[in-house]
Enzyme design. Structure first.
Site, short mmCIF file in Angstrom:
data_model
loop_
_atom_site.label_atom_id
_atom_site.label_comp_id
_atom_site.label_asym_id
_atom_site.label_seq_id
_atom_site.Cartn_x
_atom_site.Cartn_y
_atom_site.Cartn_z
N ASP A 161 10.96 5.11 -9.59
CA ASP A 161 10.67 5.67 -10.91
C ASP A 161 11.39 6.99 -11.16
OD1 ASP A 161 9.08 3.52 -11.38
OD2 ASP A 161 7.20 4.62 -11.59
N SER B 225 0.81 -1.21 0.00
CA SER B 225 0.00 0.00 0.00
C SER B 225 0.85 1.27 0.00
CB SER B 225 -0.95 -0.04 1.20
OG SER B 225 -1.95 0.92 1.11
N LYS C 166 -0.67 -4.01 -3.46
CA LYS C 166 -1.96 -3.41 -3.14
C LYS C 166 -1.99 -1.99 -3.71
CE LYS C 166 -5.15 -2.18 0.59
NZ LYS C 166 -5.19 -0.71 0.42
#
Length: 440
Positions: free
Chosen positions: A340, A329, A354
């Site tokens: 990224d 999460s 999740k």
């Protein structure tokens, strides 16, 4: 037919249609007026899901038809209404959209604020086995001290099978008065190396056993930190156990304290972190990321909202994140954002996966409703739900105790500090090059 007669015929038909619709509306209003208090309560929950749920197909079912199937039921008590609501929500097939009776709703609010009572387990329903599975034990909790691990399956609670229990029913059975005991029957998959030429080949072994846990009050301090020396470099180790109401404040003060001590690089340990508050994850990402997108969220209309860094990072020193199957999460939001954007390298194993966001709705009697309202994507638009985030450098590890974390026994940590040492010694080295060097 002449034009005037045709005109009046059309007018008469339209008037009849209007009268029929008006009568239907009046009948509907009359029917609603005749509803009992329990039926109105049930319909209020239906309306919240109808307005808010992330998937406007309601996971490929007619949500009006679902309500209609309950229309003729008589709810003689609030408990019967609760049961019907849980049955209705179960039709979505989404374990994260759930009804919370007043005591469970209060517990959830308390846990996100930084304290709770019980055994200290974050659980979910495993879609493959349809049984409760441990995302992660809360660090220092009774379950953690008893040796419960991420990915353990809970077969029974006090000798009651979990096969037909909902997620909240499992949680309710594990709660209780401080000092009382609960027995969990656990199934665990362990991997033992085969005695073959291929030393890296492992065979899974299923193990079942019982664990007795004494319930207690759990004070959740989300941060554990220390400074390590490695090759004359100061490595700041920060373990974040969950994203509760204290997490962002504690993280900021920890980074500032370590910066004042001349820290050269950081290891951020998110292993076993089940997530928590989305906003806490975003705020902590901004402490490490000078600029760039942190996360995209998309609602049922497909409308995307982005959260970005504001150029107020607390440190620019090299960073490695440790992750595992219990990283979920908000932890995945943080790891995905820093990966990224090229801000950090990820070391460990694949995360839980999740990628859904829930919102809490408080109901009139003090109960609550958790509804999946959106999904999130990483800055490169990766949807990681049920997929997880793959580390830059995969390092598997045999289970170790909390006391062994960030020690010589922790090979994931040892890999991380060697990678950071390479980056510190050669400032122009990118995380990718340092990673290849560490693995080669």
């Amino acid at each position: 037919m002449t034009k005037p007669r045709k005109f009046w015929s059309i007018i008469i038909v339209l008037c009849l249609v209007f009268v029929v619709q008006l009568c239907s509306l009046g009948s509907a209003k009359a029917a609603i007026a005749d509803w009992t208090q329990e039926q109105k309560f049930f319909n209020n929950v239906w309306q919240i899901v109808y307005r808010s749920y992330v998937d406007d197909s309601f996971n490929h079912q007619n949500w009006y038809r679902v309500r209609k199937s309950f229309a003729n039921r008589k709810f003689n008590s609030r408990e019967e209404t609760y049961a019907a609501i849980q049955e209705m929500l179960a039709s979505l097939g989404d374990p994260f959209t759930r009804f919370l009776p007043p005591d469970q709703y209060r517990t959830m609010q308390t846990s996100t604020s930084g304290a709770l009572t019980g055994v200290g387990l974050q659980i979910a329903i495993d879609p493959q086995t349809n049984s409760p599975i441990v995302i992660a034990p809360i660090e220092g909790s009774p379950a953690d001290k008893a040796g419960v691990r991420s990915l353990d399956r809970i077969l029974k609670i006090d000798n009651v099978s979990t096969d037909n229990l909902t997620l909240d029913e499992c949680a309710e059975r594990m709660r209780g008065q401080i000092g009382t005991q609960v027995t969990l029957s656990i199934a665990r998959t362990e991997y033992a190396p085969e005695t073959s030429a291929k030393k890296d080949k492992q065979t899974p072994k299923q193990k079942t056993f019982d664990v007795e846990i004494r319930r207690d009050r759990i004070e959740v301090n989300p941060i554990v930190a220390k400074l390590d020396d490695f090759n004359h470099h100061k490595i700041g180790y920060i373990r974040l156990s969950q994203f509760n109401g204290n997490a962002a404040t504690e993280m900021a003060s920890t980074i500032k304290r370590m910066e004042a001590k001349g820290t050269d690089a950081y290891v951020l340990d998110l292993r076993g972190n089940p997530g928590g508050l989305l906003q806490a994850g975003i705020e902590i990402a901004r402490m490490w990321l000078p600029d760039g997108t942190i996360v995209y969220t998309a609602d049922r209309m497909g409308i995307q909202e982005s959260f970005t860094a504001h150029g107020q990072a607390l440190t620019k020193h090299p960073l490695v994140i440790l992750q595992d199957s219990g990283t979920a999460s908000a932890s995945e939001i943080l790891a995905g954002a820093l990966q990224d954007n090229g801000r950090a390298s990820l070391v460990g194993t694949k995360t839980y996966g999740k990628g859904l966001i829930q919102s809490l709705f408080e109901l009139e009697d003090g109960s609550g409703l958790a509804v999946t309202i959106a999904k999130y994507e990483t800055p490169s638009h990766r949807d990681i739900n049920k997929v997880g985030i793959t580390p830059d450098l995969e390092v598997k590890i045999s289970p170790i105790s909390r006391e062994q974390l960030a020690t010589q026994d922790d090979i994931q940590y040892q890999t991380a500090i060697k990678l950071l040492d390479r980056q510190i010694s050669h400032p122009q080295t990118t995380p990718a090059v340092a990673k290849a060097t560490a693995s080669g």
